[in-house]
Design an enzyme around this catalytic site. Structure first.
Site, PDB file in Angstrom:
ATOM      1  N   SER A   1      30.526   9.885  69.540  1.00 10.37           N
ATOM      2  CA  SER A   1      29.156  10.365  68.255  1.00 10.37           C
ATOM      3  C   SER A   1      28.242  10.804  69.228  1.00 10.37           C
ATOM      4  O   SER A   1      28.642  11.419  69.854  1.00 10.37           O
ATOM      5  CB  SER A   1      28.024   8.387  67.958  1.00 10.37           C
ATOM      6  OG  SER A   1      28.273   8.195  70.139  1.00 10.37           O
ATOM      7  N   LYS A   2      27.497  10.936  68.501  1.00  4.34           N
ATOM      8  CA  LYS A   2      26.304  11.383  68.514  1.00  4.34           C
ATOM      9  C   LYS A   2      26.068  12.140  69.847  1.00  4.34           C
ATOM     10  O   LYS A   2      25.503  13.361  70.383  1.00  4.34           O
ATOM     11  CB  LYS A   2      24.975  11.884  67.604  1.00  4.34           C
ATOM     12  CG  LYS A   2      24.172  12.187  66.729  1.00  4.34           C
ATOM     13  CD  LYS A   2      22.882  12.235  65.891  1.00  4.34           C
ATOM     14  CE  LYS A   2      23.200  12.473  64.369  1.00  4.34           C
ATOM     15  NZ  LYS A   2      22.087  12.211  63.573  1.00  4.34           N
ATOM     16  N   ARG A   3      25.813  10.546  71.144  1.00  3.82           N
ATOM     17  CA  ARG A   3      25.564  11.299  72.422  1.00  3.82           C
ATOM     18  C   ARG A   3      26.476  12.250  73.272  1.00  3.82           C
ATOM     19  O   ARG A   3      26.084  12.398  74.275  1.00  3.82           O
ATOM     20  CB  ARG A   3      25.285   9.654  72.584  1.00  3.82           C
ATOM     21  CG  ARG A   3      26.328   8.205  72.946  1.00  3.82           C
ATOM     22  CD  ARG A   3      25.729   7.198  72.833  1.00  3.82           C
ATOM     23  NE  ARG A   3      26.457   6.255  72.691  1.00  3.82           N
ATOM     24  CZ  ARG A   3      27.291   5.810  74.028  1.00  3.82           C
ATOM     25  NH1 ARG A   3      27.065   6.524  75.001  1.00  3.82           N
ATOM     26  NH2 ARG A   3      28.012   4.948  73.135  1.00  3.82           N
ATOM     27  N   HIS A   4      27.729  12.160  72.491  1.00  2.00           N
ATOM     28  CA  HIS A   4      28.564  12.662  73.502  1.00  2.00           C
ATOM     29  C   HIS A   4      28.181  14.270  73.244  1.00  2.00           C
ATOM     30  O   HIS A   4      29.645  14.997  73.032  1.00  2.00           O
ATOM     31  CB  HIS A   4      29.905  11.924  72.699  1.00  2.00           C
ATOM     32  CG  HIS A   4      30.547  10.677  73.700  1.00  2.00           C
ATOM     33  ND1 HIS A   4      30.513   9.757  72.649  1.00  2.00           N
ATOM     34  CD2 HIS A   4      30.038  10.138  74.481  1.00  2.00           C
ATOM     35  CE1 HIS A   4      30.666   8.899  73.145  1.00  2.00           C
ATOM     36  NE2 HIS A   4      30.274   9.376  74.253  1.00  2.00           N
ATOM     37  N   GLY A   5      27.668  14.361  71.848  1.00  3.58           N
ATOM     38  CA  GLY A   5      27.379  16.231  71.541  1.00  3.58           C
ATOM     39  C   GLY A   5      27.276  16.230  70.512  1.00  3.58           C
ATOM     40  O   GLY A   5      27.218  15.681  69.573  1.00  3.58           O
TER      41      GLY A   5
END
Ligand code: GLU
Length: 336
Positions: free
Chosen positions: A257-261
């Protein structure tokens, strides 16, 4: 019974409630390859029933980005085709007919349970992994008087009554042999209380009407398959073949998800400046089609495509996956 005598037809069915991300793009690539390698046709269907969440600009962006990747389709909202319209929001009359037919068969019933009732169903049997506890059947056996009384207070949703004794067995083209029994997650909603037709009903109605022989979609929908098999049976139609492509996980084991880039295609194109050939090569490597990351096009993957080489397990991306994608990474291929 399978549709092996029917023309080969696959589809991508994106929901334009968000941007296309790496996982959806990989699934679209695999669905495209499966059909192009077999000489089949591809339908693009926009699953935009939830008008609050789905936006026309996101639908337009999805088409642009799928084309940017090098994918094409034989029928779709932008080019039309014999099964038009290809936007679910314009197909609601068909879903109403399907619901009417199921109602005639006595397979659906009104459910007055609130979200709080459902969450409070402490002793509910185990449901689908993706959806939490199974519906405990509270409204299945209400008397006509009870229904009338509840209807004065609440607009119901409609649920499809699953057989508790049926066994749903199928061979997934990627996940392998699977068996679901014991109600396969319980009675499920086919029309929401706000009037919106639910995913399961819309997708099966459309896949039948559009003559889809092969459904290749994300692993997160694997659990929906027994419900859909029950709908195919009730609608008197042989089911398609199914294949579920592996989930992408971050190094912490949670879904990418977004928190992985930069997981959206827009970010990959614009912020990372990655070319489509590089991204296609990266996805082919993630999916298990290539053992190295090399620039390629979808067309170049067709001749060697084999569904059995797609990974069966979720794919864990290393923390430096964006460097790998850009071509300046330290680490080698995935953790195996
Ligand atoms: N619209 C669904 C999604 O975007 C896919 C439905 C399907 O492929 O069955 O997740």
């Amino acid at each position: 019974m399978m549709r092996s005598d029917k023309p080969l037809r696959g589809r991508f069915a994106p929901t334009p409630s968000g941007k296309l991300h790496l996982g959806n793009a990989m699934t679209a690539l695999l669905a495209w390859l499966q059909m192009r390698a077999a000489g089949g046709e591809i339908v693009l269907r926009m699953e935009d029933l939830d008008r609050q969440r789905c936006k026309p600009e996101l639908a337009a962006l999805l088409l642009t980005e799928l084309k940017w990747l090098g994918l094409d389709w034989d029928e779709g909202p932008d080019i039309g085709g014999p099964h038009a319209p290809y936007e679910q929001s314009r197909r609601t009359g068909r879903y109403a007919l399907a619901l009417a037919e199921l109602a005639c068969q006595g397979r659906i019933y009104p459910c007055y349970c609130s979200r709080a009732d459902l969450q409070g169903a402490v002793h509910a049997p185990h449901g689908l992994a993706s959806e939490g506890p199974a519906y405990p059947g509270t409204c299945r056996a209400l008397t006509a008087d009870e229904r009338e009384e509840r209807a004065r207070r609440k607009t119901p949703s409609l649920r499809f009554a699953m057989s508790e004794t049926a066994i749903y067995r199928f061979r997934d083209g990627i996940a392998g042999e699977l068996t679901y029994s014991g109600g396969a997650g319980g009675d499920f909603v086919v029309k929401r209380a706000d009037g919106i037709v639910a995913y399961q009903l819309a997708v099966v109605t459309d896949d039948i009407e559009m003559g889809i022989s092969d459904v290749l979609r994300g692993w997160d929908l694997l659990d929906s398959t027994p419900r859909q098999l029950a709908l195919y049976e009730a609608m008197g139609s042989p089911p398609p073949r199914f294949a579920h492509s592996p989930l992408l996980l971050g190094e912490d084991g949670s879904r990418l998800s977004k928190r992985h880039g930069s997981v959206s295609l827009s970010d990959i194109r614009e912020s990372l400046g990655v070319r489509p050939q590089r991204l296609v090569g990266f996805m082919a490597w993630l999916a298990g089609l290539r053992d190295r990351i090399e620039e390629t096009t979808p067309g170049e993957l067709v001749s060697t495509f084999d569904l059995s080489s797609v990974r069966r397990q979720a794919v864990t991306l290393p923390d430096d996956w964006m460097d790998l994608l850009k071509g300046n990474a330290r680490s080698g291929p995935i953790d195996e």
